[in-house]
Design an enzyme around this catalytic site. Structure first.
Site, PDB file in Angstrom:
ATOM      1  N   THR A 113       0.823  -1.214   0.000  1.00  0.00           N
ATOM      2  CA  THR A 113       0.000   0.000   0.000  1.00  0.00           C
ATOM      3  C   THR A 113       0.859   1.268   0.000  1.00  0.00           C
ATOM      4  OG1 THR A 113      -1.636  -1.221   1.262  1.00  0.00           O
ATOM      5  CG2 THR A 113      -1.896   1.165   1.208  1.00  0.00           C
ATOM      6  N   VAL A 114       1.781   1.335   0.950  1.00  0.00           N
ATOM      7  CA  VAL A 114       2.592   2.553   1.072  1.00  0.00           C
ATOM      8  C   VAL A 114       3.711   2.560   0.026  1.00  0.00           C
ATOM      9  CG1 VAL A 114       3.969   3.977   2.635  1.00  0.00           C
ATOM     10  CG2 VAL A 114       2.051   2.655   3.544  1.00  0.00           C
ATOM     11  N   VAL A 169       4.571   7.192  12.989  1.00  0.00           N
ATOM     12  CA  VAL A 169       3.518   7.652  13.916  1.00  0.00           C
ATOM     13  C   VAL A 169       2.658   8.664  13.177  1.00  0.00           C
ATOM     14  CG1 VAL A 169       2.993   8.887  16.058  1.00  0.00           C
ATOM     15  CG2 VAL A 169       4.951   7.349  15.956  1.00  0.00           C
ATOM     16  N   GLY A 221       1.014   8.569  10.488  1.00  0.00           N
ATOM     17  CA  GLY A 221       1.029   8.523   9.025  1.00  0.00           C
ATOM     18  C   GLY A 221       1.517   9.801   8.380  1.00  0.00           C
ATOM     19  N   GLY A 227     -12.539  -0.762   5.147  1.00  0.00           N
ATOM     20  CA  GLY A 227     -11.073  -0.886   5.075  1.00  0.00           C
ATOM     21  C   GLY A 227     -10.346  -0.096   6.139  1.00  0.00           C
ATOM     22  N   GLU A 268      -8.704  -4.026  10.310  1.00  0.00           N
ATOM     23  CA  GLU A 268      -8.361  -5.343   9.770  1.00  0.00           C
ATOM     24  C   GLU A 268      -9.347  -6.381  10.288  1.00  0.00           C
ATOM     25  OE1 GLU A 268      -4.258  -6.195  10.546  1.00  0.00           O
ATOM     26  OE2 GLU A 268      -3.668  -4.189   9.901  1.00  0.00           O
ATOM     27  N   ASP A 316      -1.202  -1.120  19.013  1.00  0.00           N
ATOM     28  CA  ASP A 316      -0.725  -0.228  17.952  1.00  0.00           C
ATOM     29  C   ASP A 316      -0.406   1.158  18.531  1.00  0.00           C
ATOM     30  OD1 ASP A 316      -0.763   0.604  14.884  1.00  0.00           O
ATOM     31  OD2 ASP A 316      -1.983   2.067  15.967  1.00  0.00           O
ATOM     32  N   LYS A 323       3.238   3.475  19.039  1.00  0.00           N
ATOM     33  CA  LYS A 323       3.423   4.845  18.540  1.00  0.00           C
ATOM     34  C   LYS A 323       3.779   5.799  19.688  1.00  0.00           C
ATOM     35  CE  LYS A 323       0.205   4.096  14.716  1.00  0.00           C
ATOM     36  NZ  LYS A 323      -1.216   4.170  14.333  1.00  0.00           N
ATOM     37  N   GLY A 375      -3.216   5.497   5.462  1.00  0.00           N
ATOM     38  CA  GLY A 375      -3.570   5.555   4.043  1.00  0.00           C
ATOM     39  C   GLY A 375      -2.301   5.646   3.210  1.00  0.00           C
TER      40      GLY A 375
HETATM   41  N1  LIG Z   1      -0.861   1.440   5.341  1.00  0.00           N
HETATM   42  C1  LIG Z   1      -0.825   2.521   6.121  1.00  0.00           C
HETATM   43  O1  LIG Z   1      -1.747   3.337   6.127  1.00  0.00           O
HETATM   44  C2  LIG Z   1       0.380   2.762   6.992  1.00  0.00           C
HETATM   45  C3  LIG Z   1       0.412   3.929   7.787  1.00  0.00           C
HETATM   46  C4  LIG Z   1       1.535   4.194   8.563  1.00  0.00           C
HETATM   47  C5  LIG Z   1       2.583   3.283   8.563  1.00  0.00           C
HETATM   48  N2  LIG Z   1       2.503   2.143   7.800  1.00  0.00           N
HETATM   49  C6  LIG Z   1       3.641   1.214   7.842  1.00  0.00           C
HETATM   50  O2  LIG Z   1       4.196   1.124   6.537  1.00  0.00           O
HETATM   51  C7  LIG Z   1       4.743  -0.190   6.352  1.00  0.00           C
HETATM   52  C8  LIG Z   1       4.127  -0.796   5.106  1.00  0.00           C
HETATM   53  O3  LIG Z   1       2.729  -0.883   5.296  1.00  0.00           O
HETATM   54  P1  LIG Z   1       1.751  -1.284   4.100  1.00  0.00           P
HETATM   55  O4  LIG Z   1       0.383  -0.913   4.559  1.00  0.00           O
HETATM   56  O5  LIG Z   1       2.260  -0.741   2.834  1.00  0.00           O
HETATM   57  O6  LIG Z   1       1.900  -2.873   4.119  1.00  0.00           O
HETATM   58  P2  LIG Z   1       1.518  -3.887   2.940  1.00  0.00           P
HETATM   59  O7  LIG Z   1       0.467  -3.315   2.068  1.00  0.00           O
HETATM   60  O8  LIG Z   1       1.283  -5.197   3.598  1.00  0.00           O
HETATM   61  O9  LIG Z   1       2.871  -3.957   2.082  1.00  0.00           O
HETATM   62  C9  LIG Z   1       4.008  -4.685   2.472  1.00  0.00           C
HETATM   63  C10 LIG Z   1       4.718  -5.124   1.218  1.00  0.00           C
HETATM   64  O10 LIG Z   1       5.924  -5.747   1.592  1.00  0.00           O
HETATM   65  C11 LIG Z   1       6.011  -7.018   0.952  1.00  0.00           C
HETATM   66  N3  LIG Z   1       6.761  -7.927   1.790  1.00  0.00           N
HETATM   67  C12 LIG Z   1       6.379  -8.430   2.984  1.00  0.00           C
HETATM   68  N4  LIG Z   1       7.343  -9.192   3.492  1.00  0.00           N
HETATM   69  C13 LIG Z   1       8.362  -9.193   2.581  1.00  0.00           C
HETATM   70  C14 LIG Z   1       9.624  -9.810   2.533  1.00  0.00           C
HETATM   71  N5  LIG Z   1      10.055 -10.598   3.500  1.00  0.00           N
HETATM   72  N6  LIG Z   1      10.398  -9.607   1.436  1.00  0.00           N
HETATM   73  C15 LIG Z   1       9.984  -8.817   0.430  1.00  0.00           C
HETATM   74  N7  LIG Z   1       8.779  -8.196   0.412  1.00  0.00           N
HETATM   75  C16 LIG Z   1       7.979  -8.379   1.498  1.00  0.00           C
HETATM   76  C17 LIG Z   1       4.572  -7.457   0.761  1.00  0.00           C
HETATM   77  O11 LIG Z   1       4.476  -8.405  -0.273  1.00  0.00           O
HETATM   78  P3  LIG Z   1       3.125  -9.289  -0.482  1.00  0.00           P
HETATM   79  O12 LIG Z   1       2.350  -8.527  -1.509  1.00  0.00           O
HETATM   80  O13 LIG Z   1       3.633 -10.595  -0.948  1.00  0.00           O
HETATM   81  O14 LIG Z   1       2.449  -9.376   0.853  1.00  0.00           O
HETATM   82  C18 LIG Z   1       3.900  -6.148   0.413  1.00  0.00           C
HETATM   83  O15 LIG Z   1       3.992  -5.851  -0.958  1.00  0.00           O
HETATM   84  C19 LIG Z   1       4.444  -0.954   7.638  1.00  0.00           C
HETATM   85  O16 LIG Z   1       5.545  -0.866   8.499  1.00  0.00           O
HETATM   86  C20 LIG Z   1       3.265  -0.195   8.232  1.00  0.00           C
HETATM   87  O17 LIG Z   1       3.160  -0.320   9.634  1.00  0.00           O
HETATM   88  C21 LIG Z   1       1.431   1.875   7.019  1.00  0.00           C
END
Ligand SMILES: NC(=O)c1ccc[n+]([C@@H]2O[C@H](COP(=O)([O-])OP(=O)(O)OC[C@H]3O[C@@H](n4cnc5c(N)ncnc54)[C@H](OP(=O)(O)O)[C@@H]3O)[C@@H](O)[C@H]2O)c1
Length: 439
Positions: free
Chosen positions: A33-34, A145, A147, A200, A203, A214, A218, A315
């Site tokens: 996502t990010v 923290v 976002g 969404g 989870e 969570d 933070k 997001g």
């Molecule tokens: N989403 C938010 O709104 C948000 C906000 C603040 C902070 N964050 C932080 O940002 C980070 C990413 O979040 P996200 O929401 O983008 O997560 P996500 O959508 O689950 O994306 C994670 C990506 O990393 C890949 N991945 C996981 N393990 C891996 C590995 N061992 N080797 C290579 N690739 C790997 C996943 O592949 P697959 O497609 O195979 O699963 C996926 O594409 C996290 O630390 C989260 O806490 C997110």
């Protein structure tokens, strides 16, 4: 092609090549996502000082996008990224392992790291910052923290001249969405959770959000960056929001309040008072006005007084803005050799306590019978607790009657023994919900 135009094209081509070779090389690990939103900004913003060189993800073939320039290397081999000539590694896979290993190895290889990984920074931020310092590189984690709300960069630069003693925030958008939906629609908790999941915002297993895991991770990061204290997230008490009922918003409104999950940390001498959980807050206060999945952080400083930071706490796009801003900050420092954002060298490890002194809201569900109030009052008096008010709305089933007692300020530790005694009363049909009232 006429000669003059061909010369001009050759000049532009040479300049572009020069810019690209002097550009800061950026490798992205994690295209979810990010990560995807970060890549999009980097590919679209035309900033010639940054050059995306690698996108790394497991089973990467399925991730490829036509809008990514052809010279970006798509790979599932993390080692090749860490051995590459990338100057900055962006870690966006999340979790402790292997993300922690990747960040460590990148720093040891002299690469600066930008991450949004709250679990990693909450547990190992202090050590990783030290590792970055010892290898002469930078570690930025502004998106970990709140976002897209730039509160961490503010703590580490804009406010580092103050001496902060308090940080409080609405740090979990899922909880805020659920609580503000119950507030506005008076729907049951389970219905608000289902709605959040369908949209969404939550989870399938929302335990980390609802039970405070969570938010306390933070809070630990904010405490490190703003209060210069090392706090293990598990040492911060977290109370669940699951017990909050629609009727609590009716009673809270009678007190001029609403209910929010608040994370708070106050540093007093060698003790950090910290906890996460639902609290009553005045409806007209900054916290009371935060709706849906927004985040709000308030800081209190000895010299600068109170500051507020409000915005989208999650997001893909808002979080990606925070990540790219960190990347640009690091790149500027790498090219100018200018100062880095440091967490102060005087990081301390305080005693952690949740023994806040506040007024309290106690909500009981009882099987109605004579003498209930007298019995409760007797227990309070025995524990030297002063009742401030008693609220009972008409019209409820006598077999499951909610009513509220508010208490004058007392310490959490004075209240707990009384609550244990009250839990054993035969007319009580649900555990008492006990919430601090933050005025
Ligand atoms: N989403 C938010 O709104 C948000 C906000 C603040 C902070 N964050 C932080 O940002 C980070 C990413 O979040 P996200 O929401 O983008 O997560 P996500 O959508 O689950 O994306 C994670 C990506 O990393 C890949 N991945 C996981 N393990 C891996 C590995 N061992 N080797 C290579 N690739 C790997 C996943 O592949 P697959 O497609 O195979 O699963 C996926 O594409 C996290 O630390 C989260 O806490 C997110």
């Amino acid at each position: 092609m006429p000669k003059r135009i061909s010369k001009t094209v050759a000049k532009v081509g040479a300049r572009q090549r020069q810019e690209r070779s002097s550009a800061c090389r950026v490798a992205l690990i994690g295209f979810g996502t990010v990560g995807r939103a970060v890549a999009k900004i980097l590919c679209e913003n035309g900033d010639s000082s940054l050059r995306l060189t690698h996108i790394c993800n497991r089973n990467v073939e399925r991730k490829k996008q036509p809008w990514v320039p052809g010279d970006v290397i798509w790979t599932d081999d993390v080692d090749s990224v860490l051995k590459s000539d990338a100057d900055i590694v962006i870690e966006l896979i999340g979790g402790l392992d292997p993300a922690g290993q990747i960040v460590r190895r990148a720093l040891e290889a002299g690469k600066s790291v930008v991450t949004a990984n709250k679990q990693l920074i909450a547990r190992h931020g202090s050590d990783l910052l030290q590792l970055a310092r010892s290898h002469g590189c930078q570690l930025e984690f502004g998106a970990s923290v709140a976002g897209g709300v730039p509160v961490l960069p503010a703590l580490r630069t804009g406010l580092c001249g103050d001496r902060l003693h308090g940080i409080a925030g609405i740090l979990n958008g899922t909880c805020n969405y659920i609580l503000s939906r119950i507030e506005s629609a008076r729907i049951p908790f389970s219905e608000a959770l289902e709605e959040a999941q369908a949209r969404g915002y939550a989870e399938a297993d929302a335990s980390e959000d609802l039970d405070g895991g969570d938010a306390r991770a933070k809070l630990a990061i904010l405490a490190l960056a703003g209060l210069h204290v090392r706090v293990a997230p598990e040492s911060v008490r977290a109370r669940t929001v699951r017990a909050v009922d629609a009727v609590d918003f009716d009673y809270a409104a009678e007190l001029g309040c609403t209910i929010r999950q608040i994370s708070r940390a106050i540093l007093r001498d060698e003790t950090l008072f910290a906890e996460v959980g639902p609290c009553l807050v005045p409806i007209e206060s900054p916290f009371g006005r935060v709706q849906r999945n927004l985040n709000l952080v308030l800081t209190s400083g000895q010299y600068g007084g109170d500051m507020a930071f409000l915005g989208a706490g999650a997001g893909g796009d808002p979080t990606a803005v925070a990540v790219v801003s960190d990347v640009m900050f690091v790149a500027q420092n790498l090219s100018s050799g200018a100062g880095k954002r440091e967490v102060a060298s005087y990081v301390s490890t305080p005693v952690i306590s949740s023994d806040f002194e506040t007024p309290w809201y106690l909500r009981f569900f009882v099987r109605d019978q004579p003498g209930i109030v007298a019995r409760l009052a007797q227990i309070m008096a025995a524990h030297h607790l002063n009742i401030d008010s008693l609220l009972q709305k008409p019209g409820f089933d006598k077999a499951s009657l909610p009513f509220v007692i508010t208490l004058e300020p007392c310490r959490d530790s004075s209240l707990r023994p009384a609550l244990e005694e009250m839990a054993g009363l035969d007319f009580s049909i649900r555990p008492c919900l006990c919430l601090p009232i933050l005025r």
